[in-house]
Design a protein around this motif. Structure first.
Motif, mmCIF file in Angstrom:
data_model
loop_
_atom_site.group_PDB
_atom_site.id
_atom_site.type_symbol
_atom_site.label_atom_id
_atom_site.label_comp_id
_atom_site.label_asym_id
_atom_site.label_seq_id
_atom_site.Cartn_x
_atom_site.Cartn_y
_atom_site.Cartn_z
ATOM 1 N N VAL A 61 0.868 -1.172 0.000
ATOM 2 C CA VAL A 61 0.000 0.000 0.000
ATOM 3 C C VAL A 61 0.904 1.221 0.000
ATOM 4 C CG1 VAL A 61 -1.703 1.338 1.295
ATOM 5 C CG2 VAL A 61 -1.850 -1.165 1.273
ATOM 6 N N ILE A 62 0.715 2.072 -0.984
ATOM 7 C CA ILE A 62 1.458 3.330 -1.037
ATOM 8 C C ILE A 62 0.461 4.454 -0.817
ATOM 9 C CG2 ILE A 62 2.817 4.883 -2.487
ATOM 10 C CD1 ILE A 62 3.968 2.404 -3.842
ATOM 11 N N ILE A 63 0.741 5.272 0.191
ATOM 12 C CA ILE A 63 -0.124 6.407 0.498
ATOM 13 C C ILE A 63 0.618 7.678 0.110
ATOM 14 C CG2 ILE A 63 -1.403 7.643 2.275
ATOM 15 C CD1 ILE A 63 -1.461 5.010 3.872
ATOM 16 N N ASP A 64 0.099 8.371 -0.895
ATOM 17 C CA ASP A 64 0.718 9.594 -1.394
ATOM 18 C C ASP A 64 0.085 10.793 -0.695
ATOM 19 O OD1 ASP A 64 1.865 11.667 -2.788
ATOM 20 O OD2 ASP A 64 1.107 11.048 -4.751
ATOM 21 N N ILE A 65 0.898 11.493 0.104
ATOM 22 C CA ILE A 65 0.386 12.657 0.839
ATOM 23 C C ILE A 65 0.964 13.958 0.287
ATOM 24 C CG2 ILE A 65 -0.085 11.329 2.929
ATOM 25 C CD1 ILE A 65 2.451 12.613 4.151
ATOM 26 N N THR A 66 1.403 13.940 -0.964
ATOM 27 C CA THR A 66 1.996 15.122 -1.592
ATOM 28 C C THR A 66 1.078 16.340 -1.493
ATOM 29 O OG1 THR A 66 3.166 13.701 -3.146
ATOM 30 C CG2 THR A 66 2.994 16.024 -3.731
ATOM 31 N N ALA A 67 -0.234 16.134 -1.624
ATOM 32 C CA ALA A 67 -1.177 17.251 -1.637
ATOM 33 C C ALA A 67 -1.478 17.803 -0.247
ATOM 34 C CB ALA A 67 -2.481 16.822 -2.311
ATOM 35 N N LEU A 68 -1.036 17.120 0.807
ATOM 36 C CA LEU A 68 -1.323 17.595 2.156
ATOM 37 C C LEU A 68 -0.298 18.634 2.581
ATOM 38 C CD1 LEU A 68 -2.276 14.327 4.084
ATOM 39 C CD2 LEU A 68 -3.783 15.987 2.971
ATOM 40 N N ASP A 69 -0.792 19.829 2.882
ATOM 41 C CA ASP A 69 0.085 20.888 3.365
ATOM 42 C C ASP A 69 0.309 20.769 4.861
ATOM 43 O OD1 ASP A 69 0.406 22.176 0.884
ATOM 44 O OD2 ASP A 69 -1.532 23.190 1.128
ATOM 45 N N ILE A 70 -0.703 20.260 5.551
ATOM 46 C CA ILE A 70 -0.663 20.185 7.005
ATOM 47 C C ILE A 70 -1.052 18.774 7.434
ATOM 48 C CG2 ILE A 70 -1.679 21.027 9.149
ATOM 49 C CD1 ILE A 70 -2.230 23.672 7.687
ATOM 50 N N VAL A 71 -0.277 18.214 8.350
ATOM 51 C CA VAL A 71 -0.622 16.929 8.948
ATOM 52 C C VAL A 71 -0.668 17.151 10.445
ATOM 53 C CG1 VAL A 71 0.162 14.569 9.361
ATOM 54 C CG2 VAL A 71 0.391 15.573 7.101
ATOM 55 N N ASP A 72 -1.813 16.845 11.042
ATOM 56 C CA ASP A 72 -1.948 16.985 12.481
ATOM 57 C C ASP A 72 -1.897 15.606 13.130
ATOM 58 O OD1 ASP A 72 -4.404 15.907 11.830
ATOM 59 O OD2 ASP A 72 -5.554 17.707 12.321
ATOM 60 N N SER A 73 -2.109 15.561 14.440
ATOM 61 C CA SER A 73 -2.023 14.290 15.146
ATOM 62 C C SER A 73 -3.091 13.312 14.664
ATOM 63 C CB SER A 73 -2.132 14.500 16.660
ATOM 64 O OG SER A 73 -3.362 15.107 16.994
ATOM 65 N N PHE A 74 -4.254 13.822 14.263
ATOM 66 C CA PHE A 74 -5.316 12.951 13.751
ATOM 67 C C PHE A 74 -4.862 12.225 12.487
ATOM 68 C CE2 PHE A 74 -8.738 12.566 10.605
ATOM 69 C CZ PHE A 74 -9.475 11.567 11.212
ATOM 70 N N VAL A 75 -4.289 12.955 11.532
ATOM 71 C CA VAL A 75 -3.836 12.341 10.284
ATOM 72 C C VAL A 75 -2.671 11.392 10.572
ATOM 73 C CG1 VAL A 75 -2.814 12.779 8.012
ATOM 74 C CG2 VAL A 75 -4.664 14.232 8.848
ATOM 75 N N GLY A 76 -1.790 11.761 11.484
ATOM 76 C CA GLY A 76 -0.685 10.886 11.859
ATOM 77 C C GLY A 76 -1.188 9.568 12.433
ATOM 78 N N ARG A 113 6.183 16.389 2.665
ATOM 79 C CA ARG A 113 6.883 17.672 2.575
ATOM 80 C C ARG A 113 7.724 17.878 3.834
ATOM 81 N NH1 ARG A 113 3.434 21.713 -0.695
ATOM 82 N NH2 ARG A 113 1.972 20.343 -1.745
ATOM 83 N N PRO A 114 8.801 18.655 3.738
ATOM 84 C CA PRO A 114 9.634 18.900 4.916
ATOM 85 C C PRO A 114 8.846 19.460 6.102
ATOM 86 C CG PRO A 114 10.780 19.637 2.955
ATOM 87 C CD PRO A 114 9.385 19.249 2.523
#
Length: 135
Positions: free
Chosen positions: A45-60, A83-84
């Motif tokens: 399973v490859i999850i591409d998160i390129t479009a996410l600008d912000i990742v919070d604890s919920f997404v983590g 993203r960095p």
């Protein structure tokens, strides 16, 4: 409710998150992905998160949960396109994303899945040899 598309490429499922992840969208993704892993017999399973600008604890947590579900269903999870700023945020939040491999892009992610599959095949071969030898 937005649904996250799940594409099948060989024996790998590609999930490209292009929408903001609400609780309901994340739960639906987990269910959809688990069903697709079982239905297709995919081992990656490859999850591409390129479009996410912000990742919070919920997404983590959602990414960790998906990786755990996938692992139980015999599929390796690789998150790509981080993203960095997202990496920094995850570290600052103390989310280590245990059980998830990461790669810079989809191509490298596919290589990681292939490497993991080869390692599993070798391990399975060793176990089969030991079982046969002791029988």
């Amino acid at each position: 409710m937005d649904r996250v598309p799940i594409l099948k490429i060989g024996d790998i499922l590609l999930v490209s998150i292009q929408v903001d992840m609400s609780d309901q969208t994340a739960i639906q993704l987990q269910e959809d992905l688990a069903e697709r892993i079982v239905a297709t017999g995919s081992h990656g399973v490859i999850i591409d998160i390129t479009a996410l600008d912000i990742v919070d604890s919920f997404v983590g947590r959602m990414l960790s949960t998906i990786a755990s579900i996938s692992k139980v269903l015999d599929a390796e999870t690789v998150v790509v396109g981080m993203r960095p700023a997202v990496a920094i945020t995850l570290v600052e939040l103390g989310l280590s994303l245990n059980g998830i491999r990461t790669a810079l892009n989809v191509e490298r992610g596919m290589e990681l899945v292939a490497t993991a599959r080869d390692e599993w095949d070798e391990a399975d071969g060793d176990e089969d040899t030991e079982t046969t030898a002791t029988s």
